[in-house]
Design a protein around this motif. Structure first.
Motif, PDB file in Angstrom:
ATOM      1  N   PRO A 192       0.812  -1.223   0.000  1.00 29.54           N
ATOM      2  CA  PRO A 192       0.000   0.000   0.000  1.00 29.54           C
ATOM      3  C   PRO A 192       0.849   1.279   0.000  1.00 29.54           C
ATOM      4  N   GLN A 193       2.018   1.227   0.634  1.00 27.70           N
ATOM      5  CA  GLN A 193       2.910   2.390   0.612  1.00 27.70           C
ATOM      6  C   GLN A 193       3.403   2.635  -0.812  1.00 27.70           C
ATOM      7  N   PHE A 194       3.763   1.549  -1.505  1.00 34.86           N
ATOM      8  CA  PHE A 194       4.180   1.684  -2.897  1.00 34.86           C
ATOM      9  C   PHE A 194       3.043   2.261  -3.742  1.00 34.86           C
ATOM     10  N   LEU A 195       1.852   1.722  -3.569  1.00 33.66           N
ATOM     11  CA  LEU A 195       0.704   2.209  -4.347  1.00 33.66           C
ATOM     12  C   LEU A 195       0.460   3.689  -4.087  1.00 33.66           C
ATOM     13  N   GLY A 196       0.563   4.095  -2.829  1.00 32.02           N
ATOM     14  CA  GLY A 196       0.349   5.492  -2.467  1.00 32.02           C
ATOM     15  C   GLY A 196       1.393   6.433  -3.032  1.00 32.02           C
ATOM     16  N   SER A 197       2.539   5.878  -3.428  1.00 35.16           N
ATOM     17  CA  SER A 197       3.602   6.713  -3.996  1.00 35.16           C
ATOM     18  C   SER A 197       3.430   6.951  -5.502  1.00 35.16           C
ATOM     19  N   ILE A 198       2.484   6.259  -6.110  1.00 37.10           N
ATOM     20  CA  ILE A 198       2.260   6.423  -7.549  1.00 37.10           C
ATOM     21  C   ILE A 198       1.514   7.734  -7.785  1.00 37.10           C
ATOM     22  N   ARG A 255     -10.996   4.327 -11.399  1.00 36.35           N
ATOM     23  CA  ARG A 255     -10.795   4.122  -9.958  1.00 36.35           C
ATOM     24  C   ARG A 255      -9.766   5.106  -9.419  1.00 36.35           C
ATOM     25  N   SER A 256      -9.904   5.428  -8.153  1.00 32.56           N
ATOM     26  CA  SER A 256      -8.895   6.235  -7.464  1.00 32.56           C
ATOM     27  C   SER A 256      -7.863   5.288  -6.857  1.00 32.56           C
ATOM     28  N   ILE A 257      -6.683   5.806  -6.616  1.00 27.61           N
ATOM     29  CA  ILE A 257      -5.655   4.985  -5.985  1.00 27.61           C
ATOM     30  C   ILE A 257      -6.093   4.586  -4.575  1.00 27.61           C
ATOM     31  N   GLU A 258      -6.827   5.457  -3.915  1.00 23.42           N
ATOM     32  CA  GLU A 258      -7.316   5.144  -2.565  1.00 23.42           C
ATOM     33  C   GLU A 258      -8.242   3.932  -2.585  1.00 23.42           C
ATOM     34  N   SER A 259      -9.123   3.851  -3.573  1.00 23.94           N
ATOM     35  CA  SER A 259     -10.041   2.713  -3.630  1.00 23.94           C
ATOM     36  C   SER A 259      -9.294   1.422  -3.953  1.00 23.94           C
ATOM     37  N   ILE A 260      -8.277   1.519  -4.784  1.00 18.89           N
ATOM     38  CA  ILE A 260      -7.471   0.343  -5.122  1.00 18.89           C
ATOM     39  C   ILE A 260      -6.695  -0.122  -3.894  1.00 18.89           C
ATOM     40  N   LEU A 302      -2.725  -2.679 -11.673  1.00 18.20           N
ATOM     41  CA  LEU A 302      -3.021  -2.817 -10.243  1.00 18.20           C
ATOM     42  C   LEU A 302      -4.289  -3.638  -9.997  1.00 18.20           C
ATOM     43  N   VAL A 303      -5.321  -3.383 -10.771  1.00 15.35           N
ATOM     44  CA  VAL A 303      -6.564  -4.140 -10.589  1.00 15.35           C
ATOM     45  C   VAL A 303      -6.381  -5.578 -11.062  1.00 15.35           C
ATOM     46  N   HIS A 304      -5.538  -5.795 -12.059  1.00 14.46           N
ATOM     47  CA  HIS A 304      -5.188  -7.162 -12.470  1.00 14.46           C
ATOM     48  C   HIS A 304      -4.558  -7.919 -11.298  1.00 14.46           C
ATOM     49  N   VAL A 305      -3.700  -7.272 -10.536  1.00 16.13           N
ATOM     50  CA  VAL A 305      -3.090  -7.914  -9.359  1.00 16.13           C
ATOM     51  C   VAL A 305      -4.181  -8.297  -8.358  1.00 16.13           C
ATOM     52  N   LEU A 306      -5.154  -7.418  -8.161  1.00 13.83           N
ATOM     53  CA  LEU A 306      -6.261  -7.714  -7.239  1.00 13.83           C
ATOM     54  C   LEU A 306      -7.075  -8.910  -7.733  1.00 13.83           C
TER      55      LEU A 306
END
Length: 171
Positions: free
Chosen positions: A39-45, A107-112, A65-69
């Motif tokens: 999540p820290q990495f995602l938040g840095s995008i 999607r927002s990064i927060e929702s992901i 990112l959604v593919h990873v989910l």
């Protein structure tokens, strides 16, 4: 379970690179470590990079990112089925159909990030419920034999693989 406890008969060779990319690690420690640092990495995008694609026909960052989910959910479901001794062969899934249907680019990064945390916490809870012997149970998915333990490592390695691609090609 550690990666060195897997054998080549625990997974399709297609997944070997994901598992080897992890090195010698403990499954539960890796699942828990990733739920803290990913999540820290995602938040840095940067927000303006979410809909960026590095080449024509390639997925956007959000789609990756959604593919990873989606993939973690699929692998988690397979692990549950095999752990419960369900011997029904499971079909593969077509990631190239999933991605456009995912709505990732809206999607927002927060929702992901929130969805990732929920999925990973669910994966951790599932794997914490397994006794050691359950990790050796196998089933068939996409016409290949896979063990419950290997699926856990594939989840971790797949995430790491795509994080590296994002760093190298998108950011």
């Amino acid at each position: 379970m550690k990666t060195s406890q897997l054998t080549s008969s625990d997974y399709n060779p297609y997944y070997k690179a994901y598992i080897e990319a992890l090195g010698e690690v403990d499954l539960m420690k890796t699942l828990k470590k990733q739920v803290e640092n990913y999540p820290q990495f995602l938040g840095s995008i940067p927000e303006d990079k979410l809909n960026y694609s590095y080449a024509e026909g390639k997925w956007t960052v959000a789609e990756v990112l959604v593919h990873v989910l989606d993939s973690e959910r699929v692998f988690q479901y397979r692990a549950l089925r095999f752990a419960r001794k369900d011997e029904t062969p499971l079909p593969g899934f077509d990631q190239d159909l999933y991605v456009p249907a995912s709505g990732a680019n809206h999607r927002s990064i927060e929702s992901i990030i929130e969805e990732y945390k929920a999925i990973r916490r669910s994966t951790i809870a599932l794997y914490e419920s397994f006794e050691e012997g359950v990790l050796k149970r196998r089933g068939v998915a996409s016409n290949s034999t896979m063990s419950v333990g290997a699926l856990g490592f594939i989840i971790c390695g797949h995430q790491k693989h795509h994080r590296n691609i994002i760093r190298e090609r998108y950011l």
